[in-house]
Scaffold this motif. Structure first.
Motif, PDB file in Angstrom:
ATOM      1  N   ILE A  56       0.814  -1.213   0.000  1.00  0.00           N
ATOM      2  CA  ILE A  56       0.000   0.000   0.000  1.00  0.00           C
ATOM      3  C   ILE A  56       0.852   1.270   0.000  1.00  0.00           C
ATOM      4  N   MET A  59       2.258   1.822  -3.535  1.00  0.00           N
ATOM      5  CA  MET A  59       1.169   2.186  -4.450  1.00  0.00           C
ATOM      6  C   MET A  59       0.718   3.618  -4.193  1.00  0.00           C
ATOM      7  N   MET A  60       0.627   4.013  -2.925  1.00  0.00           N
ATOM      8  CA  MET A  60       0.298   5.412  -2.605  1.00  0.00           C
ATOM      9  C   MET A  60       1.321   6.358  -3.233  1.00  0.00           C
ATOM     10  N   PHE A  63       0.830   6.403  -7.128  1.00  0.00           N
ATOM     11  CA  PHE A  63      -0.398   7.136  -7.455  1.00  0.00           C
ATOM     12  C   PHE A  63      -0.212   8.638  -7.234  1.00  0.00           C
ATOM     13  N   LEU A 241       1.314   2.424 -12.884  1.00  0.00           N
ATOM     14  CA  LEU A 241       0.329   3.002 -11.971  1.00  0.00           C
ATOM     15  C   LEU A 241       0.406   4.533 -11.958  1.00  0.00           C
ATOM     16  N   THR A 254      -5.781   9.950  -3.798  1.00  0.00           N
ATOM     17  CA  THR A 254      -5.090   8.748  -4.271  1.00  0.00           C
ATOM     18  C   THR A 254      -4.772   7.776  -3.135  1.00  0.00           C
ATOM     19  N   ASN A 255      -4.674   8.275  -1.903  1.00  0.00           N
ATOM     20  CA  ASN A 255      -4.447   7.353  -0.775  1.00  0.00           C
ATOM     21  C   ASN A 255      -5.612   6.376  -0.648  1.00  0.00           C
ATOM     22  N   ALA A 258      -5.453   3.892  -3.485  1.00  0.00           N
ATOM     23  CA  ALA A 258      -4.421   2.869  -3.293  1.00  0.00           C
ATOM     24  C   ALA A 258      -4.909   1.771  -2.364  1.00  0.00           C
ATOM     25  N   THR A 261      -7.667  -0.269  -4.266  1.00  0.00           N
ATOM     26  CA  THR A 261      -7.088  -1.110  -5.316  1.00  0.00           C
ATOM     27  C   THR A 261      -6.348  -2.299  -4.720  1.00  0.00           C
ATOM     28  N   SER A 262      -5.556  -2.048  -3.683  1.00  0.00           N
ATOM     29  CA  SER A 262      -4.798  -3.126  -3.043  1.00  0.00           C
ATOM     30  C   SER A 262      -5.718  -4.176  -2.444  1.00  0.00           C
TER      31      SER A 262
END
Length: 515
Positions: A56, A59-60, A63, A241, A254-255, A258, A261-262
């Motif tokens: 996460i 990904m954060m 993003f 991403l 976006t947090n 993320a 999505t995760s």
């Protein structure tokens, strides 16, 4: 640039596109195989820790980088840390493009297996092929016959055309596709779960999957497998991403995206685990931690053993693999296309044509049907041998190296404090994020890379041992041992050399920066 930038039509479209990118062939079969290999239920605690410690946060990061800069990965990294960042961005995308080339080849084989699922695949065996010493039982026989035929090349080109078609109108066509693909994947997987659980012994497989063997948690391999799985399954280190997030408005959260999505990706893996383990245990099949073996041999073997509906469930399974694969491959195509459009401002159609030409050439190489080992002591064909050798570097090392470079550059040179501001984190959460991106994640990736390299040297795979070439498991004949050296060198030349060349080229983004 940003005023004319494409945009997602809806929040749902972005989430489906990002989760579709993460869900692929490996999520359906490799996750369950890893869990089986690393102690069943004992795998899940390390896996969940990896999700929150690495998955996460990275990904954060990716993003937020795309949303704040509204640029694809190389341009976004350049804006953050200069030329070294742009190099890492191109390196990530070129490595992802190599993966995309052989991923499309795999999807081409899925197409051929789908045709076989209408009948030929379920025959007990196939006639003795010219290259094999004896009759091959199905599904192995059908698969290798397909690999050794020119149809493997045709199927790969067909999948490339599908990718280009879906990406032809950018976010508009991608969003339309994922709104169909992702719900369809969930529906097909739920059907397979119901069928697996209704088989005798199917429930026992699920119980094993969630029964922890705490003794296994003390083994480093379990933690390494969990962290590698989360990194790969969430599409981290591909650079794509950031491209997807660059099509979001600047005020997008976006947090939250993320996290959603995760969790969607991980939920799909758990559901896939239900389907896979119920079927494996029902027919006493031992899973192998190989996407190719699980997809083309092990699970079709289980489907062939079903008391009824073999053809229907076989077709369903390979349609599921194809749809899941396409949802991932289109993101790989879009990641590179978006970056090229950003830098050189070339029309999308021309950009996709270039990506198609070079990507298709790579896929043709990985699908090349020349038989180099008729005894199947190795991978059998030249294409599959190249695929196996390149995958060892591009997937086994490339993604982790990119993730490491990304975190180090952004945290140490751009400043994790600035990143925390972009992410909107404050107080304790900001401190935690700085520690994760600046120290903990890089340390974990260095450890994973070191263990992988040590294991490879210890096993004598794809390298030197006692001063001479090693006969790698994937290469069945001495005549082609040079491929163990050529494939990694070609990978390094394409990714590192190509990234250097693209970084040094002048583009429209350079003109805007100096204007």
């Amino acid at each position: 640039m940003s005023s004319n930038r494409p945009a997602w039509a809806s929040r749902l479209g972005f989430i489906l596109a990002a989760s579709g990118s993460a869900i692929g062939l490996g999520n359906i079969v490799f996750f369950g195989a890893n869990a089986y290999q690393f102690g069943g239920g004992a795998f899940y605690l390390p896996y969940l820790i990896a999700l929150f410690v690495v998955g996460i946060p990275v990904m954060m990061l990716e993003f937020a980088l795309g949303r704040s800069t509204r640029k694809a990965f190389p341009a976004a990294m350049k804006q953050a840390v200069g030329a070294p960042g742009e190099f890492v961005g191109w390196w990530a995308l070129l490595n992802a493009s190599v993966i995309c080339a052989y991923y499309v080849t795999l999807l081409g084989w899925v197409v051929l297996m789908l045709f076989g699922a209408f009948g030929e695949l379920w025959k007990p065996s196939v006639p003795t092929p010219e290259y094999a010493p004896e009759t091959l039982p199905n599904p192995v026989g059908y698969f290798f016959n397909a690999l050794a035929s020119p149809w493997a090349l045709v199927a790969a080109l067909f999948v490339w055309l599908l990718n280009v078609l879906i990406c032809s109108k950018g976010t508009k066509s991608i969003e339309a596709a994922v709104k169909l693909f992702v719900p369809a994947m969930w529906l097909m997987m739920i059907v397979l779960v119901i069928r697996g659980l209704t088989l005798e012994g199917g429930v026992d497989g699920v119980l094993y999957l969630f029964t922890p063997d705490f003794g296994a948690m003390g083994q480093p391999e379990v933690w390494r497998g969990a962290f590698s799985q989360i990194f790969f399954s969430l599409s981290l280190g591909f650079g794509l991403l950031t491209a997807y997030a660059s099509y979001l408005p600047k005020d997008a959260n976006t947090n939250s995206f993320a996290i959603q999505t995760s969790l969607l990706n991980c939920a799909f893996e758990y559901v896939a685990g239900f389907a896979i383990f119920s079927m494996l245990f029902a027919f006493a099949i031992v899973p192998k931690a190989s996407t190719l073996a699980m997809s083309f041999f092990v699970l079709p073997q289980g489907i062939a053993s079903l008391p009824t509906g073999v053809t229907a469930f076989g077709i369903l399974f390979f349609v599921l693999l194809l749809v899941a694969g396409l949802s991932s491959s289109i993101s790989l195509v879009e990641g590179l296309s978006s970056a090229l459009i950003d830098k050189f401002q070339i029309p999308r159609k021309r950009c996709l044509t270039l990506v198609f030409i070079f990507g298709a050439l790579g896929s043709v190489a990985f699908a090349w049907p020349k038989v180099i080992d008729g005894g199947l002591g190795g991978d059998g064909t030249l294409g599959l041998t190249l695929l196996d050798l390149v995958d060892n570097k591009a997937f086994g090392y490339g993604l982790l190296l990119v993730g490491l470079a990304e975190c180090v550059l952004l945290a140490w040179f751009h400043g994790s404090g600035k990143l925390a501001e972009v992410l909107g984190t404050h107080g304790t959460l900001k401190t935690v994020f700085q520690a994760l991106v600046g120290v903990i994640i890089p340390a974990a990736l260095v450890l994973l890379l070191g263990l992988s390299f040590y294991d490879e040297l210890n096993a004598g795979m794809y390298g030197l041992q006692d001063g001479g070439p090693v006969k790698a498991d994937v290469i069945g004949t001495d005549e082609y041992q040079f491929l163990a050296y050529l494939a990694p060198l070609a990978w390094a030349a394409i990714t590192v050399g190509g990234a250097l060349a693209l970084t040094m080229m002048k583009g429209r983004d350079d003109e805007e920066t100096t204007a």
